[in-house]
Design a protein around this motif. Structure first.
Motif, PDB file in Angstrom:
ATOM      1  N   ILE A 184     -13.673  -2.740   7.425  1.00 55.02           N
ATOM      2  CA  ILE A 184     -12.297  -3.118   7.618  1.00 55.02           C
ATOM      3  C   ILE A 184     -11.805  -4.352   7.153  1.00 55.02           C
ATOM      4  O   ILE A 184     -10.893  -4.384   6.604  1.00 55.02           O
ATOM      5  N   PHE A 185     -12.604  -5.301   7.169  1.00 59.30           N
ATOM      6  CA  PHE A 185     -12.421  -6.720   6.409  1.00 59.30           C
ATOM      7  C   PHE A 185     -12.006  -6.245   4.794  1.00 59.30           C
ATOM      8  O   PHE A 185     -11.127  -6.868   4.184  1.00 59.30           O
ATOM      9  N   GLU A 186     -12.728  -5.684   4.154  1.00 56.85           N
ATOM     10  CA  GLU A 186     -12.600  -5.051   2.560  1.00 56.85           C
ATOM     11  C   GLU A 186     -11.220  -4.511   2.471  1.00 56.85           C
ATOM     12  O   GLU A 186     -10.696  -4.645   1.701  1.00 56.85           O
ATOM     13  N   LYS A 187     -11.069  -3.586   3.412  1.00 57.06           N
ATOM     14  CA  LYS A 187      -9.925  -2.688   3.234  1.00 57.06           C
ATOM     15  C   LYS A 187      -8.526  -3.565   3.529  1.00 57.06           C
ATOM     16  O   LYS A 187      -7.708  -3.189   2.649  1.00 57.06           O
ATOM     17  N   HIS A 188      -8.551  -4.572   4.408  1.00 55.86           N
ATOM     18  CA  HIS A 188      -7.464  -5.363   4.629  1.00 55.86           C
ATOM     19  C   HIS A 188      -7.229  -6.735   3.548  1.00 55.86           C
ATOM     20  O   HIS A 188      -6.315  -6.728   3.222  1.00 55.86           O
ATOM     21  N   TYR A 189      -8.399  -7.354   3.305  1.00 56.85           N
ATOM     22  CA  TYR A 189      -8.546  -8.401   2.560  1.00 56.85           C
ATOM     23  C   TYR A 189      -8.757  -8.177   0.887  1.00 56.85           C
ATOM     24  O   TYR A 189      -8.682  -8.950   0.280  1.00 56.85           O
ATOM     25  N   GLY A 190      -9.873  -7.236   0.706  1.00 51.54           N
ATOM     26  CA  GLY A 190     -10.394  -6.979  -0.594  1.00 51.54           C
ATOM     27  C   GLY A 190     -11.602  -7.455  -0.388  1.00 51.54           C
ATOM     28  O   GLY A 190     -12.060  -7.989   0.576  1.00 51.54           O
TER      29      GLY A 190
END
Length: 143
Positions: A113-119
Motif C-alpha cells: 500500500i505504501f509503495e503504491k501510494h508514496y513510491g
C-alpha cells in the motif's frame, strides 16, 4: 475532538491510565453520535489500541486494532493508504505476541500500500520494511 486531544496529551506524558479513560469516553461519544462503524470511531479505537500496546496489553490492542481495521477497510477499501498504518500497528502487536507469520503478511500488505501510494523510496516504506525484516530476524530467517 477535544477529548481525544486531551487523551493524546496524557498518553504523551506517559499517563496511560488517564489516556485510556479519555479515549474510551471518546469512543462511546463518537459511537453514539456517528454510529459504531464510522471512521471517526476507528481513529479513536486505533489511539486507544496504541495505549494498550504501550502498556503491553497486546490482547486488547489486537482486538481494538482489528475493529479499527475492519471499519477503515469497509469505508476506504483494503488497499487504501489510510488502512496501512493500522495494518502496521496490528502487525507489530502480532509480532510481539509471537504470531510471526500473520505479522509478516500484514507488514507485506502495508508495504504494498505504501509503495503504491508514496513510491518505493518513502520513509513509510522503509520503516515498514524494517519492521518486516525484524520479524524475519526473530525467526532466524536471514535469507
Amino acid at each position: 475532538s477535544t477529548l481525544s486531544n486531551l487523551a493524546n496529551v496524557h498518553q504523551r506524558q506517559g499517563d496511560y491510565d488517564q489516556a485510556k479513560v479519555l479515549y474510551q469516553r471518546a469512543v462511546r461519544i463518537k459511537e453514539k453520535h456517528y454510529g459504531e462503524d464510522h471512521v471517526e470511531v476507528a481513529s479513536t479505537l486505533s489511539n486507544l489500541a496504541d495505549v494498550h500496546r504501550c502498556q503491553g496489553d497486546y490482547d486488547q490492542a489486537k482486538t481494538l486494532y482489528q475493529r479499527a481495521l475492519r471499519i477503515k477497510q469497509k469505508h476506504y477499501g483494503e488497499d487504501h493508504v489510510v488502512v496501512a498504518p493500522t495494518l502496521n500497528n496490528l502487525a507489530d502487536v502480532l509480532d510481539k505476541k509471537g504470531d510471526y507469520d500473520q505479522a509478516k503478511l500484514l507488514y507485506q500488505h502495508a508495504v504494498r500500500i505504501f509503495e503504491k501510494h508514496y513510491g518505493e523510496d518513502h520513509v513509510e516504506v522503509a520503516s515498514t520494511l524494517s519492521n518486516l525484516a525484524n520479524v524475519h530476524q526473530r525467526q532466524g530467517d536471514y535469507d
